[in-house]
Enzyme design. Structure first.
Site, PDB file in Angstrom:
ATOM      1  CE1 TYR A  60      -3.635  45.104 -46.344  1.00 43.62           C
ATOM      2  CE2 TYR A  60      -5.402  46.229 -47.507  1.00 43.62           C
ATOM      3  CZ  TYR A  60      -4.797  45.850 -46.332  1.00 43.62           C
ATOM      4  OH  TYR A  60      -5.356  46.218 -45.128  1.00 43.62           O
ATOM      5  CG  ASN A 100       1.727  44.802 -36.956  1.00 42.39           C
ATOM      6  OD1 ASN A 100       2.602  44.502 -36.158  1.00 42.39           O
ATOM      7  ND2 ASN A 100       1.455  46.052 -37.280  1.00 42.39           N
ATOM      8  CB  CYS A 155      -0.550  47.170 -40.061  1.00 46.25           C
ATOM      9  SG  CYS A 155      -1.193  47.364 -38.392  1.00 46.25           S
ATOM     10  CG  HIS A 156      -1.663  53.247 -39.388  1.00 45.26           C
ATOM     11  ND1 HIS A 156      -0.627  52.828 -38.553  1.00 45.26           N
ATOM     12  CD2 HIS A 156      -1.346  54.501 -39.791  1.00 45.26           C
ATOM     13  CE1 HIS A 156       0.259  53.810 -38.457  1.00 45.26           C
ATOM     14  NE2 HIS A 156      -0.149  54.824 -39.199  1.00 45.26           N
ATOM     15  CD  GLU A 159       1.222  57.972 -39.942  1.00 53.60           C
ATOM     16  OE1 GLU A 159       1.511  57.785 -41.150  1.00 53.60           O
ATOM     17  OE2 GLU A 159       1.401  57.108 -39.066  1.00 53.60           O
TER      18      GLU A 159
END
Length: 161
Positions: free
Chosen positions: A96, A120, A128-129, A155
Protein backbone atom coordinates in the site's frame (compact mmCIF):
# COMPACT_ATOMS: atom_id res chain seq x y z
CA UNK A 1 -28.60 -2.95 -14.72
CA UNK A 2 -28.45 -6.71 -15.06
CA UNK A 3 -26.13 -9.34 -13.72
CA UNK A 4 -24.73 -12.71 -14.59
CA UNK A 5 -23.23 -15.38 -12.38
CA UNK A 6 -20.29 -17.44 -13.53
CA UNK A 7 -18.49 -20.32 -11.86
CA UNK A 8 -14.82 -19.79 -11.10
CA UNK A 9 -12.09 -21.50 -9.09
CA UNK A 10 -12.68 -18.93 -6.30
CA UNK A 11 -16.41 -19.63 -6.25
CA UNK A 12 -19.32 -18.01 -8.04
CA UNK A 13 -18.63 -14.53 -9.42
CA UNK A 14 -21.47 -12.05 -9.83
CA UNK A 15 -20.82 -9.81 -12.83
CA UNK A 16 -22.88 -6.62 -12.93
CA UNK A 17 -23.59 -4.88 -16.24
CA UNK A 18 -24.80 -1.38 -16.91
CA UNK A 19 -27.55 -0.86 -19.47
CA UNK A 20 -24.76 0.20 -21.87
CA UNK A 21 -23.06 -3.19 -21.44
CA UNK A 22 -20.16 -1.96 -19.31
CA UNK A 23 -18.84 -4.09 -16.47
CA UNK A 24 -19.76 -2.34 -13.23
CA UNK A 25 -19.07 -5.05 -10.67
CA UNK A 26 -17.31 -8.34 -10.04
CA UNK A 27 -18.27 -9.73 -6.65
CA UNK A 28 -17.30 -12.91 -4.87
CA UNK A 29 -19.73 -14.74 -2.61
CA UNK A 30 -18.55 -13.14 0.61
CA UNK A 31 -17.57 -9.77 -0.80
CA UNK A 32 -17.41 -6.78 1.54
CA UNK A 33 -18.57 -3.41 0.21
CA UNK A 34 -20.95 -5.10 -2.20
CA UNK A 35 -24.00 -3.00 -3.01
CA UNK A 36 -27.36 -4.50 -2.03
CA UNK A 37 -28.03 -7.41 -4.35
CA UNK A 38 -31.44 -6.07 -5.37
CA UNK A 39 -29.72 -3.06 -7.02
CA UNK A 40 -28.18 -5.37 -9.63
CA UNK A 41 -31.45 -5.75 -11.52
CA UNK A 42 -32.51 -8.99 -13.18
CA UNK A 43 -30.26 -12.00 -13.64
CA UNK A 44 -29.35 -12.72 -17.24
CA UNK A 45 -26.38 -15.04 -17.67
CA UNK A 46 -26.10 -14.05 -21.34
CA UNK A 47 -24.90 -10.52 -20.48
CA UNK A 48 -21.20 -9.69 -20.41
CA UNK A 49 -19.99 -12.58 -22.58
CA UNK A 50 -16.61 -10.89 -23.08
CA UNK A 51 -16.11 -10.59 -19.31
CA UNK A 52 -16.99 -14.26 -18.82
CA UNK A 53 -14.63 -15.24 -21.63
CA UNK A 54 -11.73 -13.13 -20.36
CA UNK A 55 -12.14 -14.28 -16.76
CA UNK A 56 -12.27 -17.91 -17.96
CA UNK A 57 -9.04 -17.31 -19.90
CA UNK A 58 -7.46 -15.68 -16.85
CA UNK A 59 -8.25 -18.69 -14.68
CA UNK A 60 -6.89 -21.00 -17.41
CA UNK A 61 -3.58 -19.07 -17.43
CA UNK A 62 -4.33 -17.86 -20.97
CA UNK A 63 -4.81 -14.17 -20.10
CA UNK A 64 -2.78 -11.73 -17.98
CA UNK A 65 -4.58 -8.47 -18.78
CA UNK A 66 -8.19 -7.51 -19.39
CA UNK A 67 -9.72 -5.42 -22.13
CA UNK A 68 -13.29 -4.66 -21.13
CA UNK A 69 -15.44 -1.52 -21.00
CA UNK A 70 -15.69 -0.61 -17.33
CA UNK A 71 -18.06 1.60 -15.39
CA UNK A 72 -16.23 2.65 -12.22
CA UNK A 73 -18.02 5.44 -10.39
CA UNK A 74 -16.01 6.75 -7.49
CA UNK A 75 -14.28 9.76 -6.09
CA UNK A 76 -11.39 11.28 -8.05
CA UNK A 77 -8.99 9.76 -5.51
CA UNK A 78 -10.54 6.30 -5.87
CA UNK A 79 -10.30 6.65 -9.65
CA UNK A 80 -6.55 7.41 -9.34
CA UNK A 81 -5.97 4.40 -7.11
CA UNK A 82 -7.98 2.07 -9.36
CA UNK A 83 -6.04 3.29 -12.42
CA UNK A 84 -2.76 2.62 -10.58
CA UNK A 85 -3.93 -0.89 -9.70
CA UNK A 86 -4.35 -1.62 -13.39
CA UNK A 87 -0.68 -0.75 -13.91
CA UNK A 88 0.53 -3.50 -11.55
CA UNK A 89 1.68 -6.31 -13.85
CA UNK A 90 0.29 -9.82 -13.63
CA UNK A 91 2.16 -11.87 -11.03
CA UNK A 92 3.64 -8.83 -9.27
CA UNK A 93 2.68 -7.23 -5.99
CA UNK A 94 2.94 -3.79 -4.43
CA UNK A 95 2.54 -2.64 -0.86
CA UNK A 96 0.00 0.00 0.00
CA UNK A 97 2.91 2.35 0.77
CA UNK A 98 4.55 1.69 -2.59
CA UNK A 99 1.28 2.37 -4.34
CA UNK A 100 0.91 5.64 -2.39
CA UNK A 101 4.43 6.69 -3.47
CA UNK A 102 3.66 5.77 -7.09
CA UNK A 103 0.69 8.11 -6.83
CA UNK A 104 2.99 10.89 -5.58
CA UNK A 105 1.79 10.67 -2.01
CA UNK A 106 3.66 10.31 1.26
CA UNK A 107 4.01 6.75 2.58
CA UNK A 108 1.62 7.61 5.42
CA UNK A 109 -1.10 7.82 2.79
CA UNK A 110 -1.11 4.03 2.55
CA UNK A 111 -4.26 3.91 4.68
CA UNK A 112 -6.17 6.09 2.25
CA UNK A 113 -4.89 3.95 -0.62
CA UNK A 114 -6.04 0.84 1.24
CA UNK A 115 -9.52 2.26 1.76
CA UNK A 116 -9.84 3.16 -1.94
CA UNK A 117 -8.46 -0.24 -2.87
CA UNK A 118 -11.13 -1.90 -0.73
CA UNK A 119 -13.91 -0.04 -2.55
CA UNK A 120 -12.84 -1.35 -5.97
CA UNK A 121 -16.04 -2.70 -7.53
CA UNK A 122 -14.44 -4.92 -10.16
CA UNK A 123 -12.05 -7.20 -8.32
CA UNK A 124 -9.73 -9.40 -10.37
CA UNK A 125 -10.24 -7.16 -13.45
CA UNK A 126 -8.85 -4.18 -11.52
CA UNK A 127 -6.32 -6.28 -9.59
CA UNK A 128 -6.66 -5.06 -6.02
CA UNK A 129 -5.50 -8.51 -4.86
CA UNK A 130 -1.97 -7.53 -5.94
CA UNK A 131 -1.59 -5.08 -3.03
CA UNK A 132 -0.25 -6.33 0.30
CA UNK A 133 0.80 -4.95 3.67
CA UNK A 134 4.26 -3.46 4.24
CA UNK A 135 5.35 -6.57 6.15
CA UNK A 136 4.36 -8.78 3.23
CA UNK A 137 1.18 -9.84 4.99
CA UNK A 138 -2.13 -10.26 3.23
CA UNK A 139 -4.24 -7.49 4.61
CA UNK A 140 -7.81 -6.81 3.70
CA UNK A 141 -9.52 -8.13 0.63
CA UNK A 142 -13.17 -7.65 -0.17
CA UNK A 143 -13.53 -11.23 -1.40
CA UNK A 144 -11.80 -12.79 1.61
CA UNK A 145 -8.11 -13.33 2.37
CA UNK A 146 -8.27 -16.96 1.24
CA UNK A 147 -9.37 -15.77 -2.22
CA UNK A 148 -6.66 -13.10 -2.28
CA UNK A 149 -4.08 -15.79 -1.53
CA UNK A 150 -5.57 -18.07 -4.18
CA UNK A 151 -5.39 -15.33 -6.83
CA UNK A 152 -1.78 -14.47 -5.94
CA UNK A 153 -0.84 -18.16 -5.99
CA UNK A 154 -2.61 -18.53 -9.34
CA UNK A 155 -0.60 -15.69 -10.85
CA UNK A 156 2.64 -17.18 -9.53
CA UNK A 157 1.68 -20.52 -11.05
CA UNK A 158 1.29 -22.17 -7.64
CA UNK A 159 -2.47 -22.59 -7.64
CA UNK A 160 -4.33 -25.81 -8.27
CA UNK A 161 -6.62 -24.17 -10.82
Amino acid sequence: MTYAVMDSPVGPLTLVATDAGELAGVYMTEHRHQPPFETFGARDDSVLPAAVEQLTEYFAHDRTTFDLPLHLPGTPFQQRVWAALQDIPYGEIRTYGELARELGMVPGASRAVGLANGKNPVSIIVPCHRVIGSSGSLTGYGGGLHNKQALLDHERGDALF
